[in-house]
Design a protein around this motif. Sequence first.
Motif, PDB file in Angstrom:
ATOM      1  N   LEU A 145       0.831  -1.210   0.000  1.00 37.79           N
ATOM      2  CA  LEU A 145       0.000   0.000   0.000  1.00 37.79           C
ATOM      3  C   LEU A 145       0.863   1.257   0.000  1.00 37.79           C
ATOM      4  CD1 LEU A 145      -2.908  -0.982   2.427  1.00 37.79           C
ATOM      5  CD2 LEU A 145      -2.984  -0.789  -0.070  1.00 37.79           C
ATOM      6  N   LEU A 146       1.928   1.251   0.785  1.00 31.64           N
ATOM      7  CA  LEU A 146       2.834   2.411   0.799  1.00 31.64           C
ATOM      8  C   LEU A 146       3.521   2.597  -0.547  1.00 31.64           C
ATOM      9  CD1 LEU A 146       4.467   2.110   4.334  1.00 31.64           C
ATOM     10  CD2 LEU A 146       2.801   3.808   3.558  1.00 31.64           C
ATOM     11  N   LEU A 147       3.894   1.511  -1.174  1.00 26.35           N
ATOM     12  CA  LEU A 147       4.537   1.583  -2.480  1.00 26.35           C
ATOM     13  C   LEU A 147       3.581   2.172  -3.525  1.00 26.35           C
ATOM     14  CD1 LEU A 147       7.080   0.925  -4.080  1.00 26.35           C
ATOM     15  CD2 LEU A 147       6.239  -1.406  -4.340  1.00 26.35           C
ATOM     16  N   ALA A 148       2.306   1.835  -3.415  1.00 27.86           N
ATOM     17  CA  ALA A 148       1.315   2.372  -4.351  1.00 27.86           C
ATOM     18  C   ALA A 148       1.162   3.890  -4.197  1.00 27.86           C
ATOM     19  CB  ALA A 148      -0.027   1.683  -4.154  1.00 27.86           C
ATOM     20  N   PRO A 167     -10.665   4.044  -3.166  1.00 28.80           N
ATOM     21  CA  PRO A 167     -10.669   5.080  -2.126  1.00 28.80           C
ATOM     22  C   PRO A 167     -10.363   4.508  -0.735  1.00 28.80           C
ATOM     23  CG  PRO A 167     -12.437   5.495  -3.673  1.00 28.80           C
ATOM     24  CD  PRO A 167     -11.846   4.144  -4.044  1.00 28.80           C
ATOM     25  N   LYS A 168     -10.885   3.317  -0.462  1.00 23.84           N
ATOM     26  CA  LYS A 168     -10.591   2.663   0.823  1.00 23.84           C
ATOM     27  C   LYS A 168      -9.102   2.352   0.948  1.00 23.84           C
ATOM     28  CE  LYS A 168     -11.693  -1.546   3.446  1.00 23.84           C
ATOM     29  NZ  LYS A 168     -12.483  -2.785   3.467  1.00 23.84           N
ATOM     30  N   GLY A 169      -8.502   1.872  -0.127  1.00 22.10           N
ATOM     31  CA  GLY A 169      -7.077   1.561  -0.117  1.00 22.10           C
ATOM     32  C   GLY A 169      -6.220   2.805   0.029  1.00 22.10           C
ATOM     33  N   LEU A 170      -6.631   3.877  -0.633  1.00 28.54           N
ATOM     34  CA  LEU A 170      -5.904   5.136  -0.523  1.00 28.54           C
ATOM     35  C   LEU A 170      -5.941   5.649   0.912  1.00 28.54           C
ATOM     36  CD1 LEU A 170      -4.424   7.588  -1.651  1.00 28.54           C
ATOM     37  CD2 LEU A 170      -6.658   8.517  -2.319  1.00 28.54           C
ATOM     38  N   LYS A 171      -7.105   5.585   1.518  1.00 32.77           N
ATOM     39  CA  LYS A 171      -7.256   6.048   2.906  1.00 32.77           C
ATOM     40  C   LYS A 171      -6.377   5.220   3.852  1.00 32.77           C
ATOM     41  CE  LYS A 171     -10.783   6.987   6.376  1.00 32.77           C
ATOM     42  NZ  LYS A 171     -12.213   6.968   6.688  1.00 32.77           N
ATOM     43  N   GLU A 172      -6.373   3.911   3.657  1.00 37.06           N
ATOM     44  CA  GLU A 172      -5.564   3.030   4.507  1.00 37.06           C
ATOM     45  C   GLU A 172      -4.073   3.278   4.277  1.00 37.06           C
ATOM     46  OE1 GLU A 172      -4.714   0.041   7.373  1.00 37.06           O
ATOM     47  OE2 GLU A 172      -6.413   1.355   7.006  1.00 37.06           O
ATOM     48  N   ARG A 188      -3.125   6.394   6.022  1.00 28.88           N
ATOM     49  CA  ARG A 188      -3.086   6.161   7.466  1.00 28.88           C
ATOM     50  C   ARG A 188      -1.786   5.473   7.866  1.00 28.88           C
ATOM     51  NH1 ARG A 188      -3.296   2.622  11.084  1.00 28.88           N
ATOM     52  NH2 ARG A 188      -3.593   0.875   9.682  1.00 28.88           N
ATOM     53  N   ILE A 189      -1.392   4.467   7.106  1.00 32.23           N
ATOM     54  CA  ILE A 189      -0.162   3.733   7.387  1.00 32.23           C
ATOM     55  C   ILE A 189       1.042   4.679   7.262  1.00 32.23           C
ATOM     56  CG2 ILE A 189       1.380   1.918   6.542  1.00 32.23           C
ATOM     57  CD1 ILE A 189      -1.228   0.407   5.675  1.00 32.23           C
ATOM     58  N   ARG A 190       1.038   5.501   6.231  1.00 28.79           N
ATOM     59  CA  ARG A 190       2.151   6.428   6.030  1.00 28.79           C
ATOM     60  C   ARG A 190       2.266   7.417   7.182  1.00 28.79           C
ATOM     61  NH1 ARG A 190       2.258   9.849   0.659  1.00 28.79           N
ATOM     62  NH2 ARG A 190       0.368  10.655   1.605  1.00 28.79           N
ATOM     63  N   SER A 191       1.146   7.980   7.605  1.00 28.69           N
ATOM     64  CA  SER A 191       1.217   8.958   8.705  1.00 28.69           C
ATOM     65  C   SER A 191       1.576   8.271  10.006  1.00 28.69           C
ATOM     66  CB  SER A 191      -0.054   9.785   8.823  1.00 28.69           C
ATOM     67  OG  SER A 191      -1.125   9.024   9.259  1.00 28.69           O
ATOM     68  N   GLU A 192       1.114   7.049  10.201  1.00 30.83           N
ATOM     69  CA  GLU A 192       1.483   6.262  11.398  1.00 30.83           C
ATOM     70  C   GLU A 192       2.990   5.997  11.422  1.00 30.83           C
ATOM     71  OE1 GLU A 192       0.836   1.704  11.796  1.00 30.83           O
ATOM     72  OE2 GLU A 192      -0.977   2.655  12.591  1.00 30.83           O
ATOM     73  N   SER A 193       3.556   5.655  10.266  1.00 26.10           N
ATOM     74  CA  SER A 193       5.000   5.352  10.215  1.00 26.10           C
ATOM     75  C   SER A 193       5.843   6.623  10.347  1.00 26.10           C
ATOM     76  CB  SER A 193       5.356   4.605   8.938  1.00 26.10           C
ATOM     77  OG  SER A 193       5.172   5.419   7.810  1.00 26.10           O
ATOM     78  N   GLN A 194       5.325   7.770   9.910  1.00 29.20           N
ATOM     79  CA  GLN A 194       6.059   9.018  10.038  1.00 29.20           C
ATOM     80  C   GLN A 194       6.032   9.571  11.462  1.00 29.20           C
ATOM     81  OE1 GLN A 194       4.182  11.415   7.013  1.00 29.20           O
ATOM     82  NE2 GLN A 194       5.520  10.636   5.401  1.00 29.20           N
ATOM     83  N   SER A 195       4.957   9.279  12.187  1.00 31.89           N
ATOM     84  CA  SER A 195       4.839   9.803  13.556  1.00 31.89           C
ATOM     85  C   SER A 195       5.456   8.860  14.589  1.00 31.89           C
ATOM     86  CB  SER A 195       3.374  10.063  13.909  1.00 31.89           C
ATOM     87  OG  SER A 195       2.650   8.850  13.962  1.00 31.89           O
ATOM     88  N   GLY A 196       5.679   7.636  14.219  1.00 35.76           N
ATOM     89  CA  GLY A 196       6.195   6.680  15.196  1.00 35.76           C
ATOM     90  C   GLY A 196       7.524   6.242  14.866  1.00 35.76           C
TER      91      GLY A 196
END
Length: 105
Positions: free
Chosen positions: A14-17, A89-94, A97-105
């Motif tokens: 998902l991040l690669l996409a 759209p669901k995949g984009l949202k997820e 979310r994963i990207r922002s989670e990995s950037q904040s943690g």
Amino acid sequence: MKSGRLSDLQRQILLLALQDNQLHVEAWMVLHRVYGFPLHDTTGVRFNWGEIGLRRYMAATVAVCKSLNRLAVRGFGERVPNRGLFLTPKGLKEAQRIRSESQSG
């Protein structure tokens, strides 16, 4: 894998996409960027199985294809034969979310 939870590989896909705002990923991209398989040449053969090892290549290919299919079944993308996975759209949202989670943690 527990129901409702994405595998590490699915999260990486998902991040690669999301990279370069493609919203799309193909199996060869995952094999190259996630597994680190070197690209071969421009003759249409993307990878040198002898260099990678046929068993390793086949195992990775199966894992990537299963992950792409599972993401599609769960509604995160639409699987297009010989073209990969296009985020919904669901995949984009997820993925966001994963990207922002990995950037904040």
